[in-house]
Design an enzyme around this catalytic site. Structure first.
Site, mmCIF file in Angstrom:
data_model
loop_
_atom_site.group_PDB
_atom_site.id
_atom_site.type_symbol
_atom_site.label_atom_id
_atom_site.label_comp_id
_atom_site.label_asym_id
_atom_site.label_seq_id
_atom_site.Cartn_x
_atom_site.Cartn_y
_atom_site.Cartn_z
ATOM 1 N N CYS A 114 106.051 -6.470 -0.191
ATOM 2 C CA CYS A 114 104.827 -5.967 -0.843
ATOM 3 C C CYS A 114 104.207 -4.796 -0.094
ATOM 4 O O CYS A 114 103.396 -4.060 -0.648
ATOM 5 C CB CYS A 114 103.806 -7.092 -0.982
ATOM 6 S SG CYS A 114 104.389 -8.424 -2.021
ATOM 7 N N HIS A 254 96.475 -4.500 -1.391
ATOM 8 C CA HIS A 254 97.561 -5.049 -2.209
ATOM 9 C C HIS A 254 96.978 -6.117 -3.139
ATOM 10 O O HIS A 254 96.170 -6.941 -2.731
ATOM 11 C CB HIS A 254 98.628 -5.649 -1.282
ATOM 12 C CG HIS A 254 99.646 -6.453 -1.996
ATOM 13 N ND1 HIS A 254 100.291 -6.000 -3.125
ATOM 14 C CD2 HIS A 254 100.141 -7.703 -1.753
ATOM 15 C CE1 HIS A 254 101.144 -6.927 -3.530
ATOM 16 N NE2 HIS A 254 101.068 -7.968 -2.731
ATOM 17 N N ASN A 284 100.581 -9.664 -9.482
ATOM 18 C CA ASN A 284 101.124 -9.114 -8.232
ATOM 19 C C ASN A 284 102.415 -8.365 -8.578
ATOM 20 O O ASN A 284 103.411 -8.982 -8.937
ATOM 21 C CB ASN A 284 101.384 -10.275 -7.270
ATOM 22 C CG ASN A 284 101.937 -9.831 -5.932
ATOM 23 O OD1 ASN A 284 102.354 -8.686 -5.757
ATOM 24 N ND2 ASN A 284 101.963 -10.745 -4.978
#
Ligand code: UT7
Length: 330
Positions: A114, A254, A284
Site C-alpha cells: 500500500c 492511505h 482500500n
C-alpha cells in the site's frame, strides 16, 4: 540541482460498483458494520474478462496523456507500483506501455504494497533530481478484486480496484517532491500476506483448496501499526522540514480505514478541510489510494500548497512524503 514536480495527474476506476447492501447478500455482514468499522460505502470492481491491473493502469495513463497533452514518446520511464501484477513476470509497467502504444520508454514495477505509490514517487523524483530523466510517469494500478475472497467477510468489504498516475518533470523552483521518510519492519509478514503463489508456496491443488491465493489480514494487529507508524513518519517528515500542521495545506493518508485516517487527523489536530478522504467511494485500493485522492482533489490544489502523503502496508512498509504542489488546477 533540479526538483521533480508533478505536472499532471489522472486516474481510472471501473464503472461497476459493489455496494455494502450487495456485499451483505454475499457474506454475513451489514452496511452498518462496514460503515461504522471501516467507513466504506462502495467500491469499484473490474469485471472485464481477461483484464488485469495493466488495463486499469493503461486507462489511467491514456487519460494522463490526453489531459496533459504530453507527447507519449517523450516519457522516458514508467514506474508502476502494484501488488496485483498481471503476471509474476513480465512487469505490469511493460504491459501498460505496450497497451498505450509507447515503444520509446523503459518500464518496471515496484512492490511496496500500500506504500507503493509514495515509494515509487520518490524513486521517480530521484531520477529527475539527478538529471537522468526529464519525464517520468509513476503509476499505481491495483486490481485488488483479484486477491479478494468474496466468501471471507473479514477482507471482502475492504478493497476496491483503481489506478492513478502522475507525470513528473524537472523544475528549478523549490517545489515538487521535497523529502520522504520510509521504514520497513519484517514483523509484518504473517499479519498481512498472500501465502501462496510466490516462490515459497507455488500454486498447487493444495494451496487452492486451502484458499491461500487470497489476501490474509490480521486486522487488529495491522490497525495498531498503521495508526502508530503513519503518525510517526508524518511527524518525522514535518519536524525534519521545520513544518507544523499549520504550515500544511492538505494531509493525504492511505485510505484503508476511516478510523485510521481519523486517528491520524486527531493526533495532529488536522481540520476537516485539510484532510483528504474518499474511502467511502472506493475502499482500500492499496497503492492507488493516494494518487486517486490527488486526482479527485486536484481542483482544490494551488501551486505552492504543501501536502503530506503518508501510507502503510504489508511488509510492514510505511512512510511519509512531503510534496509542494506544482500547478493551479484548470
Ligand atoms: O492497507 C493496508 C493496511 N491495512 C489496514 O490498515 C487495515 C487495518 N485493519 C482494519 O482496518 C480493521 O482491523 C478491520 C476493518 C480489518 C477490522 O475491523 P476491527 O474493528 O479491527 O474488527 P475485528 O477484526 O476486531 O472484528 C470485530 C468483530 C469480530 O467479531 P467478534 O469476534 O468480536 O465476535 C469479527 O468477526 O467484527 C466481526 N467482523 C465482522 N462483522 C460483520 C469482521 N468482519 C466483519 C464484517 N461484518 N464484514
Amino acid at each position: 540541482m533540479f526538483k521533480a514536480k508533478i505536472t499532471g495527474v489522472a486516474s481510472y476506476t471501473p464503472d461497476d460498483i459493489l455496494n455494502n447492501e450487495e456485499l451483505a447478500q454475499m457474506v454475513d455482514t451489514s452496511d452498518e458494520w462496514i460503515t461504522t468499522r471501516v467507513g466504506i460505502k462502495e467500491r469499484r470492481i473490474l469485471k472485464q474478462e481477461g483484464a488485469g491491473s495493466s488495463e486499469l493502469g493503461a486507462r489511467a495513463l491514456q487519460s494522463l496523456i490526453d489531459k496533459t497533452g504530453i507527447d507519449p514518446t517523450e516519457i522516458e520511464l514508467i514506474i508502476c507500483a502494484t501488488s496485483n501484477p498481471d503476471y509474476r513476470f513480465p512487469s505490469t509497467a511493460s504491459i501498460i506501455a505496450e497497451k498505450v502504444g509507447i515503444k520509446t520508454t523503459y518500464a518496471y514495477d515496484i512492490q511496496a504494497a500500500c506504500a507503493g505509490f509514495i515509494v515509487a514517487l520518490r524513486a521517480g523524483a530521484m531520477y529527475i533530481q539527478a538529471g537522468v530523466h526529464k519525464k517520468v510517469v509513476v503509476i499505481a494500478a491495483e486490481k485488488m478484486s483479484s486477491m479478494v475472497n468474496y466468501k471471507d467477510r473479514n477482507t471482502c468489504p475492504l478493497f476496491g480496484d483503481a489506478a492513478a498516475c502522475v507525470l513528473l518533470e524537472p523544475t528549478e523552483e523549490n517545489i515538487g517532491v521535497m523529502d520522504a521518510v520510509f521504514h520497513t519492519d519484517g514483523i509484518g509478514l504473517p499479519h498481512l500476506v498472500m501465502t501462496a503463489g510466490g516462490s515459497v508456496r507455488p500454486a498447487s491443488h493444495a494451496t487452492i483448496d486451502k484458499n491461500e491465493h487470497y489476501v490474509y489480514q490480521d486486522g487488529r494487529f495491522v490497525f495498531k501499526h498503521a495508526v502508530a507508524d503513519m503518525i510517526e513518519s508524518s511527524d518525522e517528515i514535518m519536524k525534519r522540514n521545520n513544518l507544523t500542521i499549520d504550515d500544511i495545506d492538505y494531509l493525504i493518508p492511505h485510505q484503508a480505514n476511516l478510523r485510521i485516517i481519523e486517528a491520524i487527523a486527531e493526533r495532529f489536530n488536522v481540520p476537516e478541510e485539510k484532510l483528504i478522504v474518499n474511502i467511502q467511494h472506493y475502499g482500500n485500493t492499496s497503492a492507488a489510494s493516494i494518487p486517486l485522492c490527488l486526482d479527485e482533489f486536484e481542483h482544490k490544489f494551488k501551486k505552492g500548497d504543501k501536502l503530506i502523503l503518508t501510507a502503510f502496508g504489508a511488509g510492514f512498509t510505511w512512510g511519509a512524503l512531503y510534496l509542494v504542489w506544482g500547478y493551479d488546477a484548470q
